[in-house]
Design a protein around this motif. Structure first.
Motif, mmCIF file in Angstrom:
data_model
loop_
_atom_site.group_PDB
_atom_site.id
_atom_site.type_symbol
_atom_site.label_atom_id
_atom_site.label_comp_id
_atom_site.label_asym_id
_atom_site.label_seq_id
_atom_site.Cartn_x
_atom_site.Cartn_y
_atom_site.Cartn_z
ATOM 1 N N LYS A 177 0.814 -1.216 0.000
ATOM 2 C CA LYS A 177 0.000 0.000 0.000
ATOM 3 C C LYS A 177 0.849 1.268 0.000
ATOM 4 O O LYS A 177 0.460 2.268 -0.563
ATOM 5 N N GLU A 178 2.011 1.219 0.643
ATOM 6 C CA GLU A 178 2.813 2.428 0.836
ATOM 7 C C GLU A 178 3.935 2.589 -0.178
ATOM 8 O O GLU A 178 4.639 3.586 -0.158
ATOM 9 N N SER A 179 4.134 1.621 -1.043
ATOM 10 C CA SER A 179 5.224 1.684 -2.013
ATOM 11 C C SER A 179 4.675 1.891 -3.412
ATOM 12 O O SER A 179 3.470 2.006 -3.609
ATOM 13 N N SER A 180 5.562 1.914 -4.380
ATOM 14 C CA SER A 180 5.144 2.148 -5.760
ATOM 15 C C SER A 180 4.815 0.831 -6.465
ATOM 16 O O SER A 180 5.256 0.582 -7.576
ATOM 17 N N TYR A 181 4.042 -0.016 -5.788
ATOM 18 C CA TYR A 181 3.579 -1.269 -6.376
ATOM 19 C C TYR A 181 2.201 -1.047 -6.975
ATOM 20 O O TYR A 181 1.328 -0.454 -6.355
ATOM 21 N N ILE A 182 2.020 -1.539 -8.195
ATOM 22 C CA ILE A 182 0.735 -1.447 -8.873
ATOM 23 C C ILE A 182 0.230 -2.871 -9.063
ATOM 24 O O ILE A 182 0.861 -3.677 -9.759
ATOM 25 N N ILE A 183 -0.886 -3.182 -8.455
ATOM 26 C CA ILE A 183 -1.441 -4.534 -8.530
ATOM 27 C C ILE A 183 -2.153 -4.692 -9.868
ATOM 28 O O ILE A 183 -3.094 -3.965 -10.169
ATOM 29 N N VAL A 184 -1.671 -5.644 -10.679
ATOM 30 C CA VAL A 184 -2.320 -5.906 -11.964
ATOM 31 C C VAL A 184 -2.992 -7.279 -11.972
ATOM 32 O O VAL A 184 -3.756 -7.576 -12.868
ATOM 33 N N THR A 207 -0.004 2.106 -17.301
ATOM 34 C CA THR A 207 1.372 2.204 -16.820
ATOM 35 C C THR A 207 2.239 1.006 -17.182
ATOM 36 O O THR A 207 3.455 1.113 -17.139
ATOM 37 N N TYR A 208 1.661 -0.118 -17.570
ATOM 38 C CA TYR A 208 2.462 -1.335 -17.713
ATOM 39 C C TYR A 208 3.528 -1.248 -18.803
ATOM 40 O O TYR A 208 4.661 -1.641 -18.593
ATOM 41 N N ASN A 209 3.192 -0.751 -19.935
ATOM 42 C CA ASN A 209 4.142 -0.713 -21.053
ATOM 43 C C ASN A 209 4.993 0.568 -21.094
ATOM 44 O O ASN A 209 5.758 0.769 -22.021
ATOM 45 N N ASN A 210 4.861 1.424 -20.102
ATOM 46 C CA ASN A 210 5.616 2.685 -20.084
ATOM 47 C C ASN A 210 7.052 2.527 -19.627
ATOM 48 O O ASN A 210 7.855 3.434 -19.792
ATOM 49 N N SER A 211 7.409 1.424 -19.005
ATOM 50 C CA SER A 211 8.769 1.150 -18.535
ATOM 51 C C SER A 211 9.287 2.191 -17.550
ATOM 52 O O SER A 211 10.441 2.585 -17.602
ATOM 53 N N ASN A 212 8.452 2.648 -16.642
ATOM 54 C CA ASN A 212 8.905 3.530 -15.572
ATOM 55 C C ASN A 212 9.578 2.659 -14.516
ATOM 56 O O ASN A 212 8.934 1.824 -13.903
ATOM 57 N N GLU A 213 10.860 2.843 -14.318
ATOM 58 C CA GLU A 213 11.627 1.970 -13.419
ATOM 59 C C GLU A 213 11.262 2.141 -11.955
ATOM 60 O O GLU A 213 11.693 1.362 -11.114
ATOM 61 N N ASN A 214 10.474 3.175 -11.613
ATOM 62 C CA ASN A 214 10.073 3.371 -10.224
ATOM 63 C C ASN A 214 8.734 2.727 -9.908
ATOM 64 O O ASN A 214 8.354 2.667 -8.751
#
Length: 165
Positions: free
Chosen positions: A106-113, A150-157
């Motif tokens: 919840k607090e990190s830059s994780y995106i649940i797909v 956001t998935y195919n954008n390759s944002n390393e964060n």
């Protein structure tokens, strides 16, 4: 009065720092590496992983080229550190599964797909981004998540994850 105020502010800052550090932690990382051909290859990855001060232990399964990394408490490591260490050894990650707590998600830059959030104390998640799965798997995932902005954008964060339990 000013001294009391300064002490109070300092205490609040310290509590916030320690709380954030304890919530944003990974307790275990299971790394399946690709490109290994011998025990010397696994030794190179092992040395890279053990060079991190947060690493308590590394167990290696040579049959599956899997490294199980046990980490110290209250670390603030990100998945990118494991990718960097494996690549520094000259290899690639085929799969990265992390054991963490639900607050970290919840607090990190994780995106649940894929998968649903749960409030378990420990949660296993798999990183699904390019460089954390095989190229073949990434192509399949790109098609599956083509509607994700956001998935195919390759944002390393940003780290796109699948919750496994």
């Amino acid at each position: 009065m000013k001294t009391l105020y300064k002490k109070s502010v300092l205490i609040v800052i310290l509590i916030t720092l320690f709380t954030t550090a304890s919530n944003a932690q990974i307790s275990k990382a299971e790394i399946r590496a690709t490109g290994l051909t011998c025990s010397m290859c696994s030794n190179a990855i092992n040395k890279q992983l053990k060079s991190m001060p947060e690493v308590k232990n590394v167990d290696i399964d040579l049959n599956t080229n899997t490294f199980v990394v046990s980490l110290s408490e209250n670390n603030s490591l990100k998945p990118s550190v494991f990718k960097e260490k494996v690549e520094n050894a000259g290899f690639f990650i085929g799969s990265l599964v992390l054991t963490t707590n639900s607050k970290t998600i919840k607090e990190s830059s994780y995106i649940i797909v894929n998968g649903k959030e749960n409030n378990s104390k420990e949660v296993q998640i798999q990183i699904l981004d390019k460089g954390y799965v095989t190229d073949k798997e990434f192509k399949k995932l790109s098609k599956s998540y083509k509607n994700s902005l956001t998935y195919n954008n390759s944002n390393e964060n940003d780290f796109h994850i699948q919750i496994l339990n």
